[in-house]
Motif scaffolding. Sequence first.
Motif, short mmCIF file in Angstrom:
data_model
loop_
_atom_site.label_atom_id
_atom_site.label_comp_id
_atom_site.label_asym_id
_atom_site.label_seq_id
_atom_site.Cartn_x
_atom_site.Cartn_y
_atom_site.Cartn_z
N ASP A 47 50.71 50.07 48.91
CA ASP A 47 51.20 49.07 47.97
C ASP A 47 50.40 47.76 48.08
O ASP A 47 50.02 47.15 47.08
CB ASP A 47 52.68 48.78 48.20
CG ASP A 47 53.58 49.95 47.82
OD1 ASP A 47 53.11 50.84 47.08
OD2 ASP A 47 54.75 49.97 48.28
N MET A 48 50.13 47.35 49.32
CA MET A 48 49.35 46.13 49.54
C MET A 48 47.92 46.29 49.01
O MET A 48 47.36 45.36 48.43
CB MET A 48 49.33 45.77 51.02
CG MET A 48 50.62 45.19 51.53
SD MET A 48 50.40 44.70 53.25
CE MET A 48 52.08 44.66 53.79
N LYS A 49 47.35 47.48 49.21
CA LYS A 49 46.00 47.72 48.70
C LYS A 49 45.99 47.67 47.18
O LYS A 49 45.09 47.08 46.57
CB LYS A 49 45.47 49.07 49.18
CG LYS A 49 44.04 49.32 48.74
CD LYS A 49 43.54 50.66 49.19
CE LYS A 49 42.10 50.91 48.85
NZ LYS A 49 41.67 50.60 47.53
N GLU B 37 44.63 44.63 42.36
CA GLU B 37 45.02 43.91 41.14
C GLU B 37 44.61 42.44 41.23
O GLU B 37 44.09 41.87 40.26
CB GLU B 37 46.53 44.02 40.92
CG GLU B 37 47.00 45.40 40.51
CD GLU B 37 48.52 45.53 40.48
OE1 GLU B 37 49.22 44.53 40.79
OE2 GLU B 37 49.00 46.62 40.17
N LEU B 38 44.83 41.84 42.40
CA LEU B 38 44.43 40.44 42.58
C LEU B 38 42.90 40.28 42.48
O LEU B 38 42.41 39.32 41.90
CB LEU B 38 44.92 39.91 43.93
CG LEU B 38 46.42 39.66 44.04
CD1 LEU B 38 46.79 39.29 45.48
CD2 LEU B 38 46.84 38.54 43.09
N THR B 39 42.20 41.25 43.04
CA THR B 39 40.74 41.22 42.96
C THR B 39 40.29 41.34 41.51
O THR B 39 39.37 40.62 41.08
CB THR B 39 40.13 42.36 43.81
OG1 THR B 39 40.56 42.20 45.16
CG2 THR B 39 38.62 42.34 43.76
N ALA B 40 40.92 42.23 40.76
CA ALA B 40 40.56 42.39 39.34
C ALA B 40 40.85 41.10 38.57
O ALA B 40 40.03 40.67 37.76
CB ALA B 40 41.33 43.56 38.73
N SER C 1 38.92 36.15 36.11
CA SER C 1 38.90 34.68 36.07
C SER C 1 37.50 34.15 36.33
O SER C 1 37.05 33.21 35.67
CB SER C 1 39.86 34.11 37.11
OG SER C 1 41.17 34.45 36.84
N LEU C 2 36.82 34.77 37.28
CA LEU C 2 35.46 34.36 37.60
C LEU C 2 34.53 34.60 36.42
O LEU C 2 33.71 33.73 36.08
CB LEU C 2 34.97 35.11 38.84
CG LEU C 2 33.64 34.69 39.43
CD1 LEU C 2 33.70 33.23 39.88
CD2 LEU C 2 33.28 35.58 40.60
#
Length: 163
Positions: free
Chosen positions: A55-57, A62-65, A70-71
Amino acid sequence: MPQFDLALFSPQIIWLAIAFGILWILMARIGLPRVERTMVERSQQIENDLDSARDMKKEADELTARYEASLAEARAKSAAISERTKVEIRAHSDKILGEVEARLDTKIAESQAAIDKDIADALKDVDAIAADIAATVITRLTDDEVSEKTIKDTIAHIRSEAA
Protein backbone atom coordinates in the motif's frame (compact mmCIF):
# COMPACT_ATOMS: atom_id res chain seq x y z
CA MET A 1 29.58 -46.65 36.38
CA PRO A 2 26.07 -47.32 37.42
CA GLN A 3 24.47 -46.83 34.05
CA PHE A 4 26.41 -49.77 32.66
CA ASP A 5 25.36 -52.11 35.43
CA LEU A 6 23.14 -54.80 33.83
CA ALA A 7 20.94 -55.14 36.91
CA LEU A 8 20.00 -51.47 36.67
CA PHE A 9 19.74 -51.41 32.87
CA SER A 10 16.04 -52.46 32.55
CA PRO A 11 14.67 -49.92 35.03
CA GLN A 12 16.72 -47.23 33.29
CA ILE A 13 15.19 -48.14 29.91
CA ILE A 14 11.69 -48.01 31.44
CA TRP A 15 12.34 -44.61 33.01
CA LEU A 16 13.82 -43.45 29.74
CA ALA A 17 10.64 -44.49 27.90
CA ILE A 18 8.42 -42.83 30.56
CA ALA A 19 10.48 -39.61 30.48
CA PHE A 20 10.48 -39.64 26.69
CA GLY A 21 6.71 -40.18 26.62
CA ILE A 22 6.05 -37.38 29.15
CA LEU A 23 8.31 -35.01 27.20
CA TRP A 24 6.58 -36.10 23.97
CA ILE A 25 3.15 -35.38 25.43
CA LEU A 26 4.29 -32.04 26.92
CA MET A 27 5.79 -30.97 23.61
CA ALA A 28 2.77 -32.16 21.62
CA ARG A 29 0.22 -30.54 23.97
CA ILE A 30 2.00 -27.39 25.18
CA GLY A 31 5.28 -26.58 23.39
CA LEU A 32 4.47 -27.24 19.75
CA PRO A 33 1.04 -25.47 19.80
CA ARG A 34 2.74 -22.41 21.27
CA VAL A 35 5.47 -22.53 18.63
CA GLU A 36 2.80 -23.03 15.95
CA ARG A 37 0.73 -20.12 17.32
CA THR A 38 3.83 -17.91 17.39
CA MET A 39 4.69 -18.92 13.82
CA VAL A 40 1.13 -18.22 12.65
CA GLU A 41 1.14 -14.85 14.41
CA ARG A 42 4.50 -13.99 12.89
CA SER A 43 3.31 -15.14 9.47
CA GLN A 44 0.21 -12.98 9.81
CA GLN A 45 2.30 -10.05 11.01
CA ILE A 46 4.67 -10.49 8.06
CA GLU A 47 1.71 -10.69 5.66
CA ASN A 48 0.21 -7.54 7.22
CA ASP A 49 3.56 -5.78 6.95
CA LEU A 50 3.87 -6.84 3.30
CA ASP A 51 0.34 -5.59 2.59
CA SER A 52 1.17 -2.33 4.33
CA ALA A 53 4.40 -2.08 2.35
CA ARG A 54 2.50 -2.70 -0.92
CA ASP A 55 0.00 0.00 0.00
CA MET A 56 2.82 2.40 0.88
CA LYS A 57 4.60 1.59 -2.38
CA LYS A 58 1.40 2.22 -4.32
CA GLU A 59 0.94 5.53 -2.49
CA ALA A 60 4.59 6.44 -3.11
CA ASP A 61 4.17 5.63 -6.80
CA GLU A 62 1.08 7.86 -6.96
CA LEU A 63 2.95 10.66 -5.19
CA THR A 64 5.88 10.22 -7.55
CA ALA A 65 3.54 10.40 -10.55
CA ARG A 66 1.91 13.56 -9.16
CA TYR A 67 5.35 15.03 -8.47
CA GLU A 68 6.51 14.21 -12.01
CA ALA A 69 3.33 15.78 -13.43
CA SER A 70 3.83 18.90 -11.30
CA LEU A 71 7.45 19.06 -12.35
CA ALA A 72 6.53 18.72 -16.03
CA GLU A 73 3.88 21.42 -15.64
CA ALA A 74 6.38 23.72 -13.92
CA ARG A 75 8.92 23.10 -16.68
CA ALA A 76 6.29 23.87 -19.33
CA LYS A 77 5.30 27.08 -17.51
CA SER A 78 8.94 28.14 -17.17
CA ALA A 79 9.54 27.42 -20.86
CA ALA A 80 6.46 29.49 -21.77
CA ILE A 81 7.61 32.34 -19.53
CA SER A 82 11.09 32.13 -20.99
CA GLU A 83 9.75 32.18 -24.55
CA ARG A 84 7.38 35.06 -23.78
CA THR A 85 10.25 37.00 -22.18
CA LYS A 86 12.45 36.35 -25.22
CA VAL A 87 9.70 37.63 -27.52
CA GLU A 88 9.19 40.72 -25.36
CA ILE A 89 12.92 41.41 -25.23
CA ARG A 90 13.22 40.87 -28.98
CA ALA A 91 10.28 43.24 -29.62
CA HIS A 92 11.71 45.84 -27.25
CA SER A 93 15.17 45.61 -28.79
CA ASP A 94 13.65 45.81 -32.31
CA LYS A 95 11.72 48.92 -31.24
CA ILE A 96 14.86 50.52 -29.79
CA LEU A 97 16.85 49.49 -32.87
CA GLY A 98 14.18 51.03 -35.12
CA GLU A 99 14.29 54.27 -33.15
CA VAL A 100 18.09 54.36 -33.29
CA GLU A 101 18.04 53.59 -37.04
CA ALA A 102 15.47 56.36 -37.59
CA ARG A 103 17.61 58.84 -35.66
CA LEU A 104 20.70 57.72 -37.56
CA ASP A 105 18.86 57.98 -40.90
CA THR A 106 17.76 61.50 -39.96
CA LYS A 107 21.30 62.46 -38.96
CA ILE A 108 22.70 60.87 -42.12
CA ALA A 109 20.17 62.75 -44.23
CA GLU A 110 21.01 66.00 -42.44
CA SER A 111 24.73 65.33 -42.83
CA GLN A 112 24.30 64.45 -46.51
CA ALA A 113 22.30 67.66 -47.06
CA ALA A 114 25.03 69.66 -45.32
CA ILE A 115 27.70 67.93 -47.41
CA ASP A 116 25.72 68.54 -50.60
CA LYS A 117 25.34 72.21 -49.63
CA ASP A 118 29.05 72.49 -48.88
CA ILE A 119 29.86 70.82 -52.22
CA ALA A 120 27.46 73.17 -54.03
CA ASP A 121 28.99 76.16 -52.27
CA ALA A 122 32.46 74.88 -53.10
CA LEU A 123 31.46 74.32 -56.74
CA LYS A 124 30.08 77.87 -56.93
CA ASP A 125 33.40 79.12 -55.66
CA VAL A 126 35.20 76.81 -58.09
CA ASP A 127 33.13 78.22 -60.94
CA ALA A 128 33.96 81.77 -59.90
CA ILE A 129 37.64 80.91 -59.45
CA ALA A 130 37.67 79.04 -62.79
CA ALA A 131 36.04 82.05 -64.46
CA ASP A 132 38.64 84.39 -62.96
CA ILE A 133 41.50 82.11 -63.97
CA ALA A 134 40.07 81.67 -67.48
CA ALA A 135 39.66 85.43 -67.88
CA THR A 136 43.20 86.04 -66.66
CA VAL A 137 44.68 83.35 -68.91
CA ILE A 138 42.77 84.58 -71.97
CA THR A 139 43.73 88.18 -71.26
CA ARG A 140 47.43 87.34 -70.90
CA LEU A 141 47.51 85.09 -73.90
CA THR A 142 45.45 87.17 -76.27
CA ASP A 143 45.52 90.62 -74.73
CA ASP A 144 41.75 90.51 -75.29
CA GLU A 145 39.14 90.85 -72.64
CA VAL A 146 36.36 88.21 -72.64
CA SER A 147 33.07 88.95 -71.01
CA GLU A 148 32.29 87.26 -67.75
CA LYS A 149 28.99 85.95 -69.20
CA THR A 150 30.81 84.17 -72.05
CA ILE A 151 33.20 82.49 -69.64
CA LYS A 152 30.35 81.35 -67.36
CA ASP A 153 28.37 80.01 -70.34
CA THR A 154 31.44 78.09 -71.52
CA ILE A 155 32.01 76.60 -68.06
CA ALA A 156 28.33 75.59 -67.82
CA HIS A 157 28.55 74.01 -71.28
CA ILE A 158 31.68 72.04 -70.28
CA ARG A 159 30.03 70.95 -67.03
CA SER A 160 26.89 69.72 -68.86
CA GLU A 161 28.98 67.71 -71.34
CA ALA A 162 30.92 66.13 -68.42
CA ALA A 163 27.73 65.11 -66.65
